[in-house]
Design an enzyme around this catalytic site. Sequence first.
Site, PDB file in Angstrom:
ATOM      1  CD  GLU A  55      -2.423  -6.149   5.179  1.00  0.00           C
ATOM      2  OE1 GLU A  55      -2.605  -4.999   5.375  1.00  0.00           O
ATOM      3  OE2 GLU A  55      -1.955  -6.613   4.183  1.00  0.00           O
TER       4      GLU A  55
ATOM      5  CG  HIS B 163      -4.192  -3.518   2.581  1.00  0.00           C
ATOM      6  ND1 HIS B 163      -3.108  -2.908   2.966  1.00  0.00           N
ATOM      7  CD2 HIS B 163      -4.873  -2.347   2.096  1.00  0.00           C
ATOM      8  CE1 HIS B 163      -3.446  -1.573   3.358  1.00  0.00           C
ATOM      9  NE2 HIS B 163      -4.274  -1.117   2.731  1.00  0.00           N
TER      10      HIS B 163
ATOM     11  CB  CYS C 158      -0.887  -0.147   1.126  1.00  0.00           C
ATOM     12  SG  CYS C 158      -2.535   1.156   0.934  1.00  0.00           S
TER      13      CYS C 158
END
Length: 212
Positions: free
Chosen positions: A194, A192, A88
Amino acid sequence: MTIAVIDYGSGNLRSAAKALERVAAERGVPQEIVVTADAEIVRRADRLVLPGVGAFGACSDALAALPGLREVLEQRVRKDGVPFLGICVGMQVMAGVGHEHGDFLGLDWVHGAVVPLAPADPDLVVPQMGWNTLAVGEAHPVLDGLDGQDVYFAHSYVMVPADPADVLATVDYGGAQTAAVGSGNWIGVQFHPEKSQAAGLRLLGNFVTWTP
């Protein structure tokens, strides 16, 4: 083997670290995941991850405020060839300059700028929040298996590299928008991992086993 997740006060570091621990275990790659702001720990790490959320300028300034860290990153990534992943805003600060609430210098690993996201379709809102489908260009080991997969975005600015060859993947959001950049031993993703469920875990798994 150690992966340093760099803590400069920006990003959901624990989620990234936990996801890296999970994929390292699943891939059978013994890795110690360390969340750290210590330049000496970063210097000794075998892989580096730079997450980031928020504004480009604040993140760039916070990174510069950590004693010795930028110099260590230059040495380890640009000279020693340690595998590096930016996430990001951690990807965006790899650019030469960011134009978010002013003009701010980045690491300049990618010649180019971070500019406001401006989809051609007026019905598309900014920020882009949610899932979008990756279009991977030239094959890359870290992006293996990601072409056509949905990943999670949350951003109002986008990187525009000067050299189109630095763009590894895009998404369609009122036109092609940069989703991943990379060259040599470093790669950055706008989305992202995650938060991207199976696709994100696959990317992180690819990273922990990547030998540039």
